[in-house]
Scaffold this motif. Structure first.
Motif, PDB file in Angstrom:
ATOM      1  N   PRO A 183      14.968  12.972  -1.284  1.00  0.00           N
ATOM      2  CA  PRO A 183      14.438  13.186   0.072  1.00  0.00           C
ATOM      3  C   PRO A 183      15.565  13.606   1.008  1.00  0.00           C
ATOM      4  CG  PRO A 183      14.631  10.839  -0.392  1.00  0.00           C
ATOM      5  CD  PRO A 183      14.989  11.547  -1.663  1.00  0.00           C
ATOM      6  N   MET A 184      15.554  14.852   1.433  1.00  0.00           N
ATOM      7  CA  MET A 184      16.636  15.398   2.246  1.00  0.00           C
ATOM      8  C   MET A 184      16.165  15.662   3.671  1.00  0.00           C
ATOM      9  SD  MET A 184      18.292  18.068  -0.539  1.00  0.00           S
ATOM     10  CE  MET A 184      19.925  18.100   0.185  1.00  0.00           C
ATOM     11  N   LYS A 185      17.089  15.474   4.610  1.00  0.00           N
ATOM     12  CA  LYS A 185      16.843  15.831   6.009  1.00  0.00           C
ATOM     13  C   LYS A 185      17.379  17.245   6.225  1.00  0.00           C
ATOM     14  CE  LYS A 185      19.232  12.402   7.516  1.00  0.00           C
ATOM     15  NZ  LYS A 185      19.934  11.473   8.441  1.00  0.00           N
ATOM     16  N   VAL A 186      16.514  18.119   6.721  1.00  0.00           N
ATOM     17  CA  VAL A 186      16.851  19.537   6.827  1.00  0.00           C
ATOM     18  C   VAL A 186      16.807  19.980   8.281  1.00  0.00           C
ATOM     19  CG1 VAL A 186      16.239  21.875   6.084  1.00  0.00           C
ATOM     20  CG2 VAL A 186      15.880  19.924   4.530  1.00  0.00           C
ATOM     21  N   GLY A 187      17.838  20.713   8.690  1.00  0.00           N
ATOM     22  CA  GLY A 187      17.853  21.344  10.004  1.00  0.00           C
ATOM     23  C   GLY A 187      17.528  22.817   9.867  1.00  0.00           C
ATOM     24  N   LEU A 188      16.625  23.320  10.706  1.00  0.00           N
ATOM     25  CA  LEU A 188      16.177  24.712  10.638  1.00  0.00           C
ATOM     26  C   LEU A 188      16.558  25.440  11.922  1.00  0.00           C
ATOM     27  CD1 LEU A 188      14.574  27.032   9.327  1.00  0.00           C
ATOM     28  CD2 LEU A 188      12.487  26.012  10.283  1.00  0.00           C
ATOM     29  N   GLU A 241      26.652  17.605  13.061  1.00  0.00           N
ATOM     30  CA  GLU A 241      26.926  16.338  13.744  1.00  0.00           C
ATOM     31  C   GLU A 241      25.741  15.382  13.645  1.00  0.00           C
ATOM     32  OE1 GLU A 241      27.938  17.515  17.686  1.00  0.00           O
ATOM     33  OE2 GLU A 241      29.821  18.500  17.077  1.00  0.00           O
ATOM     34  N   LEU A 242      24.549  15.942  13.485  1.00  0.00           N
ATOM     35  CA  LEU A 242      23.351  15.113  13.368  1.00  0.00           C
ATOM     36  C   LEU A 242      23.261  14.454  11.990  1.00  0.00           C
ATOM     37  CD1 LEU A 242      21.030  14.523  15.368  1.00  0.00           C
ATOM     38  CD2 LEU A 242      19.707  16.310  14.214  1.00  0.00           C
ATOM     39  N   GLY A 243      24.036  14.966  11.036  1.00  0.00           N
ATOM     40  CA  GLY A 243      24.073  14.353   9.710  1.00  0.00           C
ATOM     41  C   GLY A 243      22.997  14.816   8.754  1.00  0.00           C
ATOM     42  N   VAL A 244      22.508  16.051   8.934  1.00  0.00           N
ATOM     43  CA  VAL A 244      21.469  16.546   8.031  1.00  0.00           C
ATOM     44  C   VAL A 244      22.057  16.803   6.644  1.00  0.00           C
ATOM     45  CG1 VAL A 244      20.141  17.584   9.903  1.00  0.00           C
ATOM     46  CG2 VAL A 244      21.837  18.964   8.675  1.00  0.00           C
ATOM     47  N   ASP A 245      21.168  16.924   5.665  1.00  0.00           N
ATOM     48  CA  ASP A 245      21.575  17.159   4.279  1.00  0.00           C
ATOM     49  C   ASP A 245      21.551  18.637   3.896  1.00  0.00           C
ATOM     50  OD1 ASP A 245      21.688  14.288   3.632  1.00  0.00           O
ATOM     51  OD2 ASP A 245      19.514  14.379   3.901  1.00  0.00           O
ATOM     52  N   MET A 246      20.908  19.459   4.726  1.00  0.00           N
ATOM     53  CA  MET A 246      20.816  20.892   4.441  1.00  0.00           C
ATOM     54  C   MET A 246      20.550  21.616   5.755  1.00  0.00           C
ATOM     55  SD  MET A 246      18.049  23.015   2.043  1.00  0.00           S
ATOM     56  CE  MET A 246      17.814  21.573   1.035  1.00  0.00           C
ATOM     57  N   ILE A 247      21.133  22.808   5.899  1.00  0.00           N
ATOM     58  CA  ILE A 247      20.906  23.629   7.087  1.00  0.00           C
ATOM     59  C   ILE A 247      20.378  24.985   6.632  1.00  0.00           C
ATOM     60  CG2 ILE A 247      21.953  24.730   9.103  1.00  0.00           C
ATOM     61  CD1 ILE A 247      24.108  22.528   9.034  1.00  0.00           C
ATOM     62  N   LEU A 248      19.248  25.389   7.196  1.00  0.00           N
ATOM     63  CA  LEU A 248      18.641  26.674   6.873  1.00  0.00           C
ATOM     64  C   LEU A 248      18.609  27.545   8.118  1.00  0.00           C
ATOM     65  CD1 LEU A 248      15.573  25.441   4.766  1.00  0.00           C
ATOM     66  CD2 LEU A 248      17.829  26.141   3.937  1.00  0.00           C
ATOM     67  N   LEU A 249      18.949  28.817   7.944  1.00  0.00           N
ATOM     68  CA  LEU A 249      18.898  29.772   9.043  1.00  0.00           C
ATOM     69  C   LEU A 249      17.991  30.926   8.659  1.00  0.00           C
ATOM     70  CD1 LEU A 249      22.152  28.744   8.782  1.00  0.00           C
ATOM     71  CD2 LEU A 249      22.180  29.909  10.996  1.00  0.00           C
ATOM     72  N   THR A 250      17.084  31.281   9.558  1.00  0.00           N
ATOM     73  CA  THR A 250      16.198  32.416   9.326  1.00  0.00           C
ATOM     74  C   THR A 250      16.496  33.497  10.350  1.00  0.00           C
ATOM     75  OG1 THR A 250      14.422  31.663  10.802  1.00  0.00           O
ATOM     76  CG2 THR A 250      14.414  30.809   8.550  1.00  0.00           C
ATOM     77  N   GLY A 251      16.320  34.744   9.911  1.00  0.00           N
ATOM     78  CA  GLY A 251      16.544  35.873  10.801  1.00  0.00           C
ATOM     79  C   GLY A 251      17.997  36.308  10.817  1.00  0.00           C
TER      80      GLY A 251
END
Length: 343
Positions: A183-188, A241-251
């Protein structure tokens, strides 16, 4: 010695305690057709009338010679040798045994082992592809031998291959396993001045969120950024800094001069594994890792095709990342073989 030489015809009245050599089928016109007795069944006195009812006054009996085993035992032993974490055996059916997954997870198959096993005459080991996604109770492996009776040494070779692999890997698990999704926390981050300024509605976010949710993870927040490198970098740092487990960028992933996302990912301090993948669709995907303390957070720049194509390079890499695997450059280059889905 052949399997035929181990078969003998016996009157049913003389067959009590002996082993059936093959399935016996019952046909009730208009109501039923199926297996009445399975291969390997030990004939009992109470079976006599049922055998006579289906016209079996004589049956074939299998008398195993020393050094030979029945196909059911062979399939079970091979499946046990193959079985790794989160896999369970099914019952034998028509000489076959399957390994089914106990969980929704990522299938890991040692291809060299499977090839070596199938190089042994009369052996069948059939698997899903490595890195496939399997649902709970889904079949991962099927095993069987070709003849009704096989030399025990044939199965011993499979067991020895599996044992050697375990010793080399210094682990107890077999050559085929299923890894659970974490279970991962993801930033989009959705980039593009046209979305940021409200000129168009973002269509990318909901699609990405659905893909993330499918593997038990959660997009904890979606943030918008214009086509400005510094602002995109700031959003990446926000999620770090928020400590997410994955960062995704679109566009912003094309070669147009206004597309700033790849440069922003690099400027944020991420180590680029690859900008570009040899797969269509999805060739413009960027894979990177951002050092955050003692962690390396996966950062992916997603090409526009993720929004409208059902299967892209993102769908290949996402399950592996969600299973806790680190993507290397060699993983990216290997995607070209079999990677043409739509051009």
């Amino acid at each position: 010695m052949t399997s035929d030489s181990m078969l003998r015809e016996v009157h049913v009245r003389d067959a009590i305690g002996l082993v059936l050599a093959h399935d016996l089928t019952q046909i009730l016109p208009g109501t039923f057709k199926g297996r009445l007795f399975k291969k390997g069944h030990i004939i009992r006195e109470q079976d006599m009338e049922r055998l006579l009812d289906i016209g079996k006054e004589h049956i074939y009996i299998l008398s195993l010679e020393d050094g030979y085993i029945h196909e059911d035992e062979a399939a079970i032993r091979m499946a046990e040798a193959l079985r790794g974490e989160n896999l369970s055996l099914t019952e034998t059916h028509e000489g076959k045994v399957s390994l089914i997954s106990d969980i929704h997870g990522l299938v890991k198959v040692n291809r060299e082992f499977v090839d070596a096993a199938n190089a042994i005459e009369q052996v069948v080991v059939s698997t899903l592809l490595n890195n496939s996604v399997v649902q709970s109770k889904g079949a991962v492996v099927g095993t069987r031998v070709i003849p009704l009776v096989v030399k025990e040494q044939t199965v011993c070779q499979i067991e020895q291959l599996a044992l050697q692999l375990k010793q080399q890997a210094e682990r107890e698990a077999g050559p085929i396993t299923v890894k659970p999704f974490l279970p991962m926390k993801v930033g989009l981050i959705t980039t593009g001045s046209e979305v940021y300024n409200g000129r168009i509605t973002d269509k990318f976010g909901p699609i990405v969120m659905d893909k993330i949710t499918a593997f038990g993870s959660t997009v904890i927040e979606q943030r918008l950024a214009p086509d400005d490198r510094d602002q995109i970098v700031a959003e990446i740092q926000y999620f770090a800094e928020l400590g997410v487990d994955m960062i995704l960028l679109t566009g912003g992933m094309s070669v147009d001069p206004d597309d700033r996302t790849p440069g922003a990912i690099k400027q944020a301090g991420a180590d680029i594994v690859s900008y570009g993948t040899p797969m269509l669709p999805g060739s413009m995907l960027l894979m990177a890792y951002l050092p955050v303390g003692d962690r390396r957070v996966p950062v992916l720049g997603l090409p526009g095709c993720v929004m409208h194509d059902p299967y892209t390079s993102f769908d290949v890499l996402l399950p592996r990342i969600c299973a806790g695997e680190t993507i290397e450059r060699s993983d990216i280059t290997a995607m070209g073989y079999g990677g043409l889905y739509r051009c």
